[in-house]
Scaffold this active site. Structure first.
Site, PDB file in Angstrom:
ATOM      1  N   ARG A   1      14.722   7.507  99.288  1.00  0.00           N
ATOM      2  CA  ARG A   1      15.702   6.551  99.816  1.00  0.00           C
ATOM      3  C   ARG A   1      15.191   6.010 101.136  1.00  0.00           C
ATOM      4  O   ARG A   1      14.637   6.765 101.945  1.00  0.00           O
ATOM      5  CB  ARG A   1      17.048   7.238 100.109  1.00  0.00           C
ATOM      6  CG  ARG A   1      17.731   7.830  98.926  1.00  0.00           C
ATOM      7  CD  ARG A   1      18.362   6.805  98.042  1.00  0.00           C
ATOM      8  NE  ARG A   1      19.301   5.929  98.727  1.00  0.00           N
ATOM      9  CZ  ARG A   1      19.796   4.804  98.185  1.00  0.00           C
ATOM     10  NH1 ARG A   1      19.412   4.434  96.997  1.00  0.00           N
ATOM     11  NH2 ARG A   1      20.660   4.065  98.850  1.00  0.00           N
TER      12      ARG A   1
ATOM     13  N   SER B   1       7.337  19.927  95.895  1.00  0.00           N
ATOM     14  CA  SER B   1       6.125  20.710  96.178  1.00  0.00           C
ATOM     15  C   SER B   1       5.761  20.666  97.661  1.00  0.00           C
ATOM     16  O   SER B   1       5.216  21.634  98.198  1.00  0.00           O
ATOM     17  CB  SER B   1       4.958  20.246  95.300  1.00  0.00           C
ATOM     18  OG  SER B   1       4.505  18.975  95.689  1.00  0.00           O
TER      19      SER B   1
ATOM     20  N   HIS C   1       3.194  10.635 102.862  1.00  0.00           N
ATOM     21  CA  HIS C   1       3.033   9.521 101.907  1.00  0.00           C
ATOM     22  C   HIS C   1       1.678   9.650 101.217  1.00  0.00           C
ATOM     23  O   HIS C   1       0.671   9.941 101.876  1.00  0.00           O
ATOM     24  CB  HIS C   1       3.139   8.184 102.650  1.00  0.00           C
ATOM     25  CG  HIS C   1       3.028   7.006 101.743  1.00  0.00           C
ATOM     26  ND1 HIS C   1       4.079   6.571 100.962  1.00  0.00           N
ATOM     27  CD2 HIS C   1       1.976   6.200 101.434  1.00  0.00           C
ATOM     28  CE1 HIS C   1       3.689   5.542 100.236  1.00  0.00           C
ATOM     29  NE2 HIS C   1       2.416   5.294 100.505  1.00  0.00           N
TER      30      HIS C   1
ATOM     31  N   GLU D   1      11.307   0.668 109.213  1.00  0.00           N
ATOM     32  CA  GLU D   1      10.413  -0.139 108.376  1.00  0.00           C
ATOM     33  C   GLU D   1       9.666   0.793 107.421  1.00  0.00           C
ATOM     34  O   GLU D   1       9.053   1.777 107.869  1.00  0.00           O
ATOM     35  CB  GLU D   1       9.420  -0.887 109.274  1.00  0.00           C
ATOM     36  CG  GLU D   1       8.708  -2.008 108.566  1.00  0.00           C
ATOM     37  CD  GLU D   1       7.657  -2.671 109.464  1.00  0.00           C
ATOM     38  OE1 GLU D   1       6.789  -3.342 108.934  1.00  0.00           O
ATOM     39  OE2 GLU D   1       7.723  -2.467 110.690  1.00  0.00           O
ATOM     40  N   LEU D   2       9.693   0.489 106.141  1.00  0.00           N
ATOM     41  CA  LEU D   2       9.176   1.391 105.110  1.00  0.00           C
ATOM     42  C   LEU D   2       7.710   1.795 105.348  1.00  0.00           C
ATOM     43  O   LEU D   2       6.823   0.931 105.406  1.00  0.00           O
ATOM     44  CB  LEU D   2       9.295   0.713 103.737  1.00  0.00           C
ATOM     45  CG  LEU D   2       8.734   1.506 102.550  1.00  0.00           C
ATOM     46  CD1 LEU D   2       9.562   2.761 102.308  1.00  0.00           C
ATOM     47  CD2 LEU D   2       8.696   0.630 101.303  1.00  0.00           C
TER      48      LEU D   2
ATOM     49  N   GLU E   1      -2.000  16.553 100.555  1.00  0.00           N
ATOM     50  CA  GLU E   1      -0.662  16.521 101.174  1.00  0.00           C
ATOM     51  C   GLU E   1      -0.225  17.916 101.600  1.00  0.00           C
ATOM     52  O   GLU E   1       0.257  18.123 102.716  1.00  0.00           O
ATOM     53  CB  GLU E   1       0.371  15.959 100.185  1.00  0.00           C
ATOM     54  CG  GLU E   1       0.184  14.501  99.829  1.00  0.00           C
ATOM     55  CD  GLU E   1       1.251  14.023  98.854  1.00  0.00           C
ATOM     56  OE1 GLU E   1       2.414  14.431  98.995  1.00  0.00           O
ATOM     57  OE2 GLU E   1       0.925  13.240  97.946  1.00  0.00           O
TER      58      GLU E   1
HETATM   59  C1  GRF Z   1       4.635  13.182  97.254  1.00  0.00           C
HETATM   60  O1  GRF Z   1       3.531  12.575  96.647  1.00  0.00           O
HETATM   61  C2  GRF Z   1       4.919  12.566  98.595  1.00  0.00           C
HETATM   62  O2  GRF Z   1       3.769  12.133  99.243  1.00  0.00           O
HETATM   63  C3  GRF Z   1       5.775  11.373  98.224  1.00  0.00           C
HETATM   64  O3  GRF Z   1       6.575  11.834  97.179  1.00  0.00           O
HETATM   65  C4  GRF Z   1       5.920  12.894  96.504  1.00  0.00           C
HETATM   66  C5  GRF Z   1       6.860  14.055  96.544  1.00  0.00           C
HETATM   67  O4  GRF Z   1       6.351  15.149  95.830  1.00  0.00           O
HETATM   68  N1  GRF Z   1       6.509  10.893  99.352  1.00  0.00           N
HETATM   69  P1  GRF Z   1       7.072  16.567  95.980  1.00  0.00           P
HETATM   70  O5  GRF Z   1       8.533  16.359  95.595  1.00  0.00           O
HETATM   71  O6  GRF Z   1       6.902  17.018  97.389  1.00  0.00           O
HETATM   72  O7  GRF Z   1       6.363  17.449  94.998  1.00  0.00           O
END
Ligand code: GRF
Length: 220
Positions: free
Chosen positions: A102, A24, A120, A154-155, A185
């Site tokens: 990953r 998405s 994130h 670093e994660l 997001e």
């Molecule tokens: C999202 O919540 C993003 O923040 C996280 O993984 C999810 C991916 O969702 N890193 P999509 O595949 O973009 O719908």
């Protein structure tokens, strides 16, 4: 990341998007390009999983989409190197992670130093790693949100480019909070990618500092 870096700005950047799932956020980037809000071209979408629904979105949008499975490599560095080669072979200058599940190590981060962005689903540095929304609920925070950051080895710890906060309601479930965060997001990722690609900025200590100077390049 202590060294200050002033980014050079060139042409309409070619980006690569790495996914593992539904895509998405990839769609949000594709929509922003279609609306003239990104000023970039997606050269390739790469998934480490063949069943990622985001591959279908990419192909439906006419994008080059391929699978680079992570299994079978002797080391993370080997996989990182192959990913970087696939991107480089297509002229990718910037990389956007969009649900890519990953860890990318120094081999990849050095190949695309300060040119890898991630979205994130929490207000970092709170709740890095997997299940960030569930972590936020369990901790009992009243605000959570989304963070766009530069990727380092670093994660979820690289310098922060943009954040948006959303309320956490008393009756939230993981699903309802995730949906509210996901909306944030989709709003901030394209805007943050556009800023990173088209404005001057530098890293001062841990801070991404925008100079307020736009590139002057017209967005196609
Ligand atoms: C999202 O919540 C993003 O923040 C996280 O993984 C999810 C991916 O969702 N890193 P999509 O595949 O973009 O719908």
């Amino acid at each position: 990341m202590r060294k200050a870096v002033v980014m050079a700005r060139t042409g309409t950047p070619d980006i690569g998007v790495l996914i593992s799932g539904r895509g998405s956020n990839l769609q949000a980037l594709m929509d922003a390009i279609a609306d003239g809000r990104l000023g970039a071209r997606i050269r390739v979408v790469i998934s480490n999983r063949a069943d990622a629904a985001g591959l279908l979105r990419a192909r439906a949008g006419g994008l080059d989409a391929c699978v680079v499975p992570h299994a079978g490599y002797a080391s993370r560095a080997d996989y990182d190197g192959v990913l970087a080669s696939e991107l480089r072979a297509r002229g990718v200058e910037w990389v956007c992670l969009a649900g890519f599940m990953r860890l990318l190590g120094p081999t990849f981060c050095d190949a695309y130093a300060s040119r890898v962005l991630n979205i994130h689903p929490s207000l970092l540095p709170s709740f890095p790693g997997v299940a960030a929304q569930s972590q936020a609920l369990q901790h009992g925070v009243k605000l959570s949100g989304a963070t766009v950051h530069l990727v380092t080895a670093e994660l979820d710890a690289g310098p922060i480019v943009a954040q948006a906060a959303v309320p956490v309601h008393d009756d939230d479930t993981e699903e309802s909070l995730s949906a509210r965060i996901l909306e944030a997001e989709h709003a901030i990722y394209p805007t943050a990618v556009h800023r990173a690609l088209h404005e001057e900025w530098q890293i001062v200590g841990r801070r991404v500092v925008f100079s307020g100077v736009a590139s002057g390049r017209s967005v196609p």
